[in-house]
Structures are given as structure tokens and as C-alpha cells.
Design a protein around this motif. Structure first.
Motif: not given
Length: 434
Positions: A40-43, A194-197, A238-239
């Protein structure tokens, strides 16, 4: 892939080296929007955490490059030849797995381009064909490899750059809001998931510090360049991931085989989507050709050190380790079929986790050796020591977050490495250089 474009004779300045380092960390963008969408975008919280920790790692690796005087590798300072062998072995395995992931990306984008559904077995078979073809493309020398590697980078970077700028016009806050936290994670859980991604986007940063002698005023410029490149890649990632999450509904994006193609289709229509998908296919394939070359060279050099069987060190009249590459691709074909998953997105996920764990083993070894390196070089800086401790701790945390299956596989890789060292590599004479 940075070494393909680094001048061999003339030293480069700060700006050029920053650009080269930034470009070298762009191979993870292909499927990244899909992987991030599974959380999700919370990443975005994971992006912030990863950027901070990777900057510390980058600083520590820059110090490693500045202080290291041994050609054998950083781990040798603390763990001797066996530690250096494990670092080389796990790094080679990580590259093999990562390249398999790129092959899966080629098949995934191709399935979207031709609008066909592939069974897991079909996807694995086609990924194997891609591995064989991209490996064979290196058999006739490096000139074409260099050109394809550079063109492939442009094919990936241009759509991502266009998405980062033009995509803002199509950004829908409601779509983004719906994608914010579809699994109702806490912030801490989202960061871990999400850390690994997010870390995948920066893997390769360590290689930027391995050729200090090619940079003007390296003790000053290399840390600045690597830290700057890390920030640039972080903000860029991020963008474009955030923009895509505000264009493509999360239910579509999280299962997409071609996230950039789908995003451009939402923006400009199906034709634009297919064009971008074609660009990404070529970008993936060209990058894979270059990375298979890099892997072959790594194995060749390690064979010269006595770490791997001599077959990896034998070269043709064109200087290409063809026999070693054939063995290498056979191992990768086995990896493809051992990681078959229900979907290509899931298989890519599995490969990311495995590659990340194996890649983090040399990170931990280097961080553990850094303080010894600086003391042997006549330095005793607390900042360097603290960076090594934090970098090592983050590497262990990132390993844990890859999941127990990946950690178990990584542990088996390390144990296999020690067995190979004891039975084979440890009995070979030490040449002292790669």
C-alpha cells in the motif's frame, strides 16, 4: 553495471561520479510499483526508513573503500580468507538470483504486451529461455554488452522520469487514498513488510566504493557522491511509485505484470501503454545481458583467486568465460524452477527476498570489518565505528524482514559456502589478488 561506463584511464570528478553511481542503482525499478502496491501507499514510511539507513550504509562502504588496501575484499580484514570467500560466494549467489528476477520481469512485461495468460510452468520455461539467450549474447565480447547495457538503462529511466513529472497531472487523490493502507497495517508493520522492496532499489551501492582510484580526491568525493546518489534514488523512487499509486487502482497495480505499461495506459491510452511496455521489455533484457556479463566476470575473477573451480576462469580468444557462463546459467535454470510460484508477481517477490538475504551477508561482514580496517589505516574515528554498527544492525534487521523462508535459504547458502570452502577453496593456494 556502473563499471561498464567508468572510464578506465581518466579519473572522474564529483558530479560525473555521482551520476554514474545514481545510474548504477536503477535496475530495481521495473516491478517495484507492483511490489510496493502489495503493501500500500503507506510504504512511504519504509522509503523514509530505508533512505536513512542506506545513507549510513553508503557512508560506511565509502569508508571501507578508502581504508581497504587488500585486493581480496573487505571481509578479509576481520575473517581472513574464509570470510572473504563467503562474501564472494553469497554475493555471486545473490547476483544469480537477482538476474533470475530480471528474467521473470522480461516474461511478465512480455505477457502483458502480448496480452496472454501464462501458467507458472510456462512462465518458468520462458524465463529459462530468456536466461539462455541473454547469456549467449555475451559470448562474442563486451562491445555490444556495453552498448546494450547503456541503452537498456535509458529505456527504463525515460518512462520512469516521464511518469514522475507528467504523471502528476493524472494523479487522483481518491485513488491514492484508497491505496493508502489496504491491509490495515500499523506503521511499524508496514515498514517491515515493504523493507525488502524499498531496499531492493538501492542494492549495488557497495560497488560504487570499490574503485576509489578512478575518482579525483576519492576520500572526499566518493562519500559525497554515494550519499548524494542514495538521496536522488530515494526521492526518485518515492515520486514515481507514489504517482503510479495515484493513477492505477491498487487492486489492479498489486497484481500487474507491467506496472509502468498499465500506468501509461491509464494516462494516455492502450497504445502508449504498449509502447512503454515494449521499452521496459528491452530495458529488462538489455540489463540482463549486462548483469550476466558482470556475474561471469565476478566468477572468473573469483576462480583466479582459487575460490571457484577453474572452469569459471577459462576464457575464449575474445576474453569471455564462456564455459563458466554455461555452468552459471545451468544453475540459474535450476533456481527458476525451484522458485515457481502461482503468479509471476509472487515469484518475483520470492526472488527479491532470496537475493536480498544473500546480498546482505557481505554487508554484515564488511560492517564487522570496518573498524579493523580503519585502525590498520591509522584512523580511529567514532563516526566510522558508529556507522559500521548501525549499518550492520540494519542489515540484520533487513534480513529478518525478508521472512523465515528466505532467511533459512540464506543460512543454507552460507553453510554450503563453508562446505565448499573446506572441501575445495580452502585448499587452494592464495594468490593475494583477484
Amino acid at each position: 553495471m556502473r563499471e561498464f561506463f567508468m572510464p578506465q584511464n581518466n579519473k572522474v570528478g564529483l558530479i560525473q561520479f555521482t551520476i554514474l553511481t545514481t545510474v548504477s542503482m536503477t535496475d530495481g525499478i521495473i516491478m517495484l510499483p507492483t511490489m510496493v502496491a502489495t503493501v500500500g501507499a503507506i510504504s512511504i514510511y519504509a522509503w523514509i526508513e530505508t533512505i536513512i539507513c542506506v545513507m549510513i550504509l553508503a557512508y560506511a562502504f565509502a569508508k571501507c573503500g578508502a581504508y581497504s588496501k587488500k585486493s581480496g575484499g573487505y571481509a578479509e580484514y576481520a575473517f581472513g580468507r574464509s570470510g572473504n570467500f563467503i562474501a564472494n560466494f553469497t554475493y555471486a549467489i545473490a547476483l544469480m538470483i537477482a538476474n533470475v528476477g530480471i528474467a521473470i520481469s522480461v516474461v511478465a512485461y512480455s505477457s502483458a504486451f502480448f496480452d496472454v495468460e501464462l501458467s507458472p510452468a510456462d512462465a518458468a520455461f520462458l524465463a529459462g529461455v530468456v536466461m539462455i539467450m541473454t547469456t549467449a549474447a555475451n559470448f562474442w565480447g563486451t562491445r555490444m554488452t556495453v552498448k546494450l547495457g547503456f541503452t537498456a538503462m535509458m529505456c527504463k529511466l525515460i518512462p520512469a522520469a516521464i511518469m514522475s513529472i507528467c504523471g502528476l497531472y493524472f494523479f487522483d487523490p481518491q485513488i491514492f487514498h484508497a491505496a493508502w493502507n489496504p491491509h490495515h497495517y500499523t506503521a511499524v508493520r508496514a515498514i517491515g513488510a515493504a523493507n525488502s522492496f524499498t531496499l531492493w532499489a538501492f542494492l549495488g551501492l557497495e560497488s560504487a566504493c570499490s574503485n576509489m582510484d578512478r575518482v579525483e580526491n576519492p576520500r572526499k568525493n566518493v562519500p559525497v557522491a554515494v550519499l548524494s546518489a542514495t538521496i536522488i534514488i530515494g526521492i526518485f523512487s518515492i515520486i514515481y511509485t507514489t504517482v503510479i499509486q495515484g493513477i492505477v487502482p491498487n487492486s489492479v497495480l498489486s497484481v500487474s505484470n507491467a506496472p509502468f505499461g498499465d500506468a501509461f495506459a491509464y494516462m494516455y491510452g492502450p497504445v502508449a501503454g504498449r509502447i512503454v511496455t515494449a521499452f521496459m521489455i528491452f530495458g529488462c533484457a538489455g540489463a540482463l545481458i549486462a548483469w550476466q556479463f558482470t556475474l561471469g566476470e565476478l566468477l572468473r575473477e573469483s576462480a583466479g583467486e582459487g575460490y571457484f573451480p577453474e572452469i569459471f576462469g577459462k576464457v575464449t580468444k575474445d576474453g569471455v568465460p564462456v564455459k563458466g557462463m554455461i555452468v552459471m546459467v545451468l544453475i540459474q535454470l535450476i533456481m527458476i524452477f525451484f522458485t515457481i510460484s502461482p503468479t509471476m508477481v509472487k515469484q518475483f517477490d520470492v526472488l527479491i527476498q532470496l537475493a536480498t538475504v544473500d546480498n546482505l551477508v557481505p554487508y554484515v561482514l564488511a560492517m564487522a570489518a570496518l573498524d579493523i580496517m580503519q585502525k590498520e589505516a591509522g584512523h580511529n574515528e567514532r563516526t566510522t565505528r558508529l556507522a559500521a554498527v548501525i549499518g550492520g544492525a540494519y542489515s540484520m534487521y533487513a534480513t529478518y524482514q525478508c521472512g523465515m523462508d528466505a532467511v533459512t535459504a540464506g543460512m543454507m547458502t552460507v553453510l554450503l559456502g563453508y562446505m565448499i570452502y573446506g572441501v575445495y577453496a580452502g585448499q587452494k593456494p592464495y594468490t593475494g589478488h583477484l
